[in-house]
Write an enzyme that holds these catalytic residues in place. Structure first.
Site, PDB file in Angstrom:
ATOM      1  N   GLU A  29     -39.871 -33.266  -2.211  1.00  0.00           N
ATOM      2  CA  GLU A  29     -39.059 -32.325  -1.436  1.00  0.00           C
ATOM      3  C   GLU A  29     -39.564 -30.888  -1.543  1.00  0.00           C
ATOM      4  O   GLU A  29     -38.813 -29.943  -1.313  1.00  0.00           O
ATOM      5  CB  GLU A  29     -37.609 -32.401  -1.896  1.00  0.00           C
ATOM      6  CG  GLU A  29     -36.960 -33.762  -1.693  1.00  0.00           C
ATOM      7  CD  GLU A  29     -35.514 -33.792  -2.128  1.00  0.00           C
ATOM      8  OE1 GLU A  29     -34.673 -33.195  -1.445  1.00  0.00           O
ATOM      9  OE2 GLU A  29     -35.229 -34.406  -3.173  1.00  0.00           O
ATOM     10  N   SER A 161     -33.067 -36.075   0.086  1.00  0.00           N
ATOM     11  CA  SER A 161     -33.460 -35.793   1.465  1.00  0.00           C
ATOM     12  C   SER A 161     -33.755 -37.059   2.265  1.00  0.00           C
ATOM     13  O   SER A 161     -34.547 -37.041   3.208  1.00  0.00           O
ATOM     14  CB  SER A 161     -34.674 -34.844   1.510  1.00  0.00           C
ATOM     15  OG  SER A 161     -34.332 -33.568   1.037  1.00  0.00           O
ATOM     16  N   TYR A 227     -33.853 -32.314   8.993  1.00  0.00           N
ATOM     17  CA  TYR A 227     -34.728 -31.140   8.958  1.00  0.00           C
ATOM     18  C   TYR A 227     -35.560 -30.890  10.210  1.00  0.00           C
ATOM     19  O   TYR A 227     -36.106 -29.806  10.370  1.00  0.00           O
ATOM     20  CB  TYR A 227     -35.688 -31.256   7.764  1.00  0.00           C
ATOM     21  CG  TYR A 227     -34.985 -31.411   6.445  1.00  0.00           C
ATOM     22  CD1 TYR A 227     -34.172 -30.404   5.934  1.00  0.00           C
ATOM     23  CD2 TYR A 227     -35.113 -32.570   5.698  1.00  0.00           C
ATOM     24  CE1 TYR A 227     -33.516 -30.541   4.729  1.00  0.00           C
ATOM     25  CE2 TYR A 227     -34.462 -32.717   4.486  1.00  0.00           C
ATOM     26  CZ  TYR A 227     -33.669 -31.707   4.010  1.00  0.00           C
ATOM     27  OH  TYR A 227     -33.020 -31.858   2.818  1.00  0.00           O
ATOM     28  N   ARG A 266     -22.707 -30.574  -3.866  1.00  0.00           N
ATOM     29  CA  ARG A 266     -22.235 -31.174  -2.618  1.00  0.00           C
ATOM     30  C   ARG A 266     -22.043 -32.668  -2.815  1.00  0.00           C
ATOM     31  O   ARG A 266     -22.851 -33.314  -3.494  1.00  0.00           O
ATOM     32  CB  ARG A 266     -23.255 -30.931  -1.502  1.00  0.00           C
ATOM     33  CG  ARG A 266     -22.683 -30.961  -0.080  1.00  0.00           C
ATOM     34  CD  ARG A 266     -23.778 -30.866   0.961  1.00  0.00           C
ATOM     35  NE  ARG A 266     -24.520 -32.116   1.040  1.00  0.00           N
ATOM     36  CZ  ARG A 266     -25.859 -32.192   1.078  1.00  0.00           C
ATOM     37  NH1 ARG A 266     -26.597 -31.100   1.019  1.00  0.00           N
ATOM     38  NH2 ARG A 266     -26.447 -33.374   1.158  1.00  0.00           N
ATOM     39  N   ASP A 268     -21.426 -36.276  -0.629  1.00  0.00           N
ATOM     40  CA  ASP A 268     -21.547 -36.872   0.697  1.00  0.00           C
ATOM     41  C   ASP A 268     -20.693 -38.134   0.802  1.00  0.00           C
ATOM     42  O   ASP A 268     -20.583 -38.902  -0.170  1.00  0.00           O
ATOM     43  CB  ASP A 268     -23.007 -37.219   1.001  1.00  0.00           C
ATOM     44  CG  ASP A 268     -23.907 -35.986   1.004  1.00  0.00           C
ATOM     45  OD1 ASP A 268     -23.392 -34.878   1.229  1.00  0.00           O
ATOM     46  OD2 ASP A 268     -25.125 -36.142   0.785  1.00  0.00           O
ATOM     47  N   ASN A 283     -25.085 -34.106  -4.932  1.00  0.00           N
ATOM     48  CA  ASN A 283     -26.253 -33.221  -4.919  1.00  0.00           C
ATOM     49  C   ASN A 283     -25.964 -32.001  -5.773  1.00  0.00           C
ATOM     50  O   ASN A 283     -24.965 -31.311  -5.540  1.00  0.00           O
ATOM     51  CB  ASN A 283     -26.564 -32.764  -3.492  1.00  0.00           C
ATOM     52  CG  ASN A 283     -26.859 -33.914  -2.562  1.00  0.00           C
ATOM     53  OD1 ASN A 283     -27.985 -34.334  -2.410  1.00  0.00           O
ATOM     54  ND2 ASN A 283     -25.814 -34.449  -1.920  1.00  0.00           N
TER      55      ASN A 283
END
Length: 320
Positions: A29, A161, A227, A266, A268, A283
């Site tokens: 990443e 990611s 992205y 975070r 999800d 995250n």
């Protein structure tokens, strides 16, 4: 030091001293990390912080001491930045750093152990199986597909990611996807696919920020959708009823705390067709570009990107 930094330091944030914004690194990443780090560096300088870039792929960590850095803001995504190894090294150097500590970073980075902790506490997470590279039996794929509902997500245990992930719907695809995931990790999570909507809740200093819903025309919210694609749609506020929004925020805080997360991060989720939420992953160093999810949630709360960058820096004040 640039003229901008000299001017900004007069605003009164000298108590943080010389700050290293650590980004880049050697993980898969790296490119995302470079973008996050540069954005946060600009934000901190704008807020009056004496901040500088530091790429551990180019400089040894001991240089943090020789260059008299006093705090570190970690903007390294993936292995070497989110897995607890860097956090442990910084503790040995006695340098305060942003975000989650060693244990929490290691747990949150590992999707399998995250699910095992959540499951043990009765928190909602989709059914799953584990593939171990040392003893994987391709002949088990038929049984795995049948047990998990004939549509699954395959995920390397410790990549972010969406790297190495795949959605599959038959045993032959499953075998291929697992072998591909083994290129990134020796253990692979095979997770029941939840049909529905994807949400994320950002956490900052013990509070849940407004949830965000994401939708993409792609098979799932993969690296390209995150992205590169212009077709991904983000909604903040997400449109959930107030009571459901509150409950989702509480669940995010519970899930983060269960994994020893702290400071900021975070969580999800997927919501199925019946409205039930399932935890996907945690995250501890989420993306921090101007278009990333945490800044979007912070903006909805009335916080600018520069103010958010300063709030992340302030998590270095937490005792460990």
């Amino acid at each position: 030091m640039s003229k901008q930094q000299i001017t900004s330091r007069n605003l009164g944030f000298t108590e943080y001293g010389k700050v290293a914004v650590m980004f880049g690194g050697n993980s898969a990443e790296r490119e995302v990390s470079l973008n996050s780090g540069k954005a946060v560096l600009r934000g901190l300088i704008a807020m009056g912080i004496d901040a500088y870039a530091f790429d551990p792929a180019e400089h040894p960590l001991t240089e943090l001491l020789s260059e008299n850095f006093e705090r570190v803001v970690i903007m390294l995504h993936g292995r070497g930045g989110e897995d607890g190894s860097l956090q442990g090294a910084l503790q040995q150097l006695k340098l305060p750093y942003s975000g989650t500590g060693v244990l929490g970073s290691a747990l949150c980075m590992d999707k399998i152990r995250s699910k095992q902790v959540w499951q043990s506490l009765g928190l909602p997470t989709a059914k799953y199986k584990i593939a171990d590279k040392r003893c994987f039996d391709a002949g088990s794929c038929e049984a795995i597909m049948a047990e998990l509902g004939n549509e699954v997500m395959v995920k390397p245990a410790q990549e972010g990611s969406s790297i190495g992930m795949a959605k599959v719907s038959c045993a032959l695809q499953l075998e291929t996807a697992i072998q591909d995931a083994f290129k990134f990790d020796d253990k692979v999570l095979i997770e029941q696919f939840v049909h529905g909507s994807e949400y994320t809740v950002s956490i900052l200093n013990g509070k849940a920020l407004p949830s965000i819903s994401m939708s993409t025309p792609r098979d799932f919210y993969d690296y390209t959708a995150k992205y590169q694609a212009d077709s991904t749609v983000y909604r903040c506020p997400s449109g959930l009823p107030d009571e459901i929004e509150r409950q989702l925020g509480e669940l995010a805080l519970q899930a983060f705390d269960a994994l020893a997360g702290s400071g900021w991060g975070r969580i999800d989720f997927m919501q199925d067709k019946l409205g039930r939420f399932y935890l996907l992953e945690a995250n501890t160093v989420p993306g921090m570009t101007e278009k990333s999810l945490v800044p979007l949630a912070a903006k909805q709360s009335g916080m600018s990107f520069d103010e958010l960058s300063l709030a992340v820096l302030k998590t270095t004040e937490e005792c460990r």
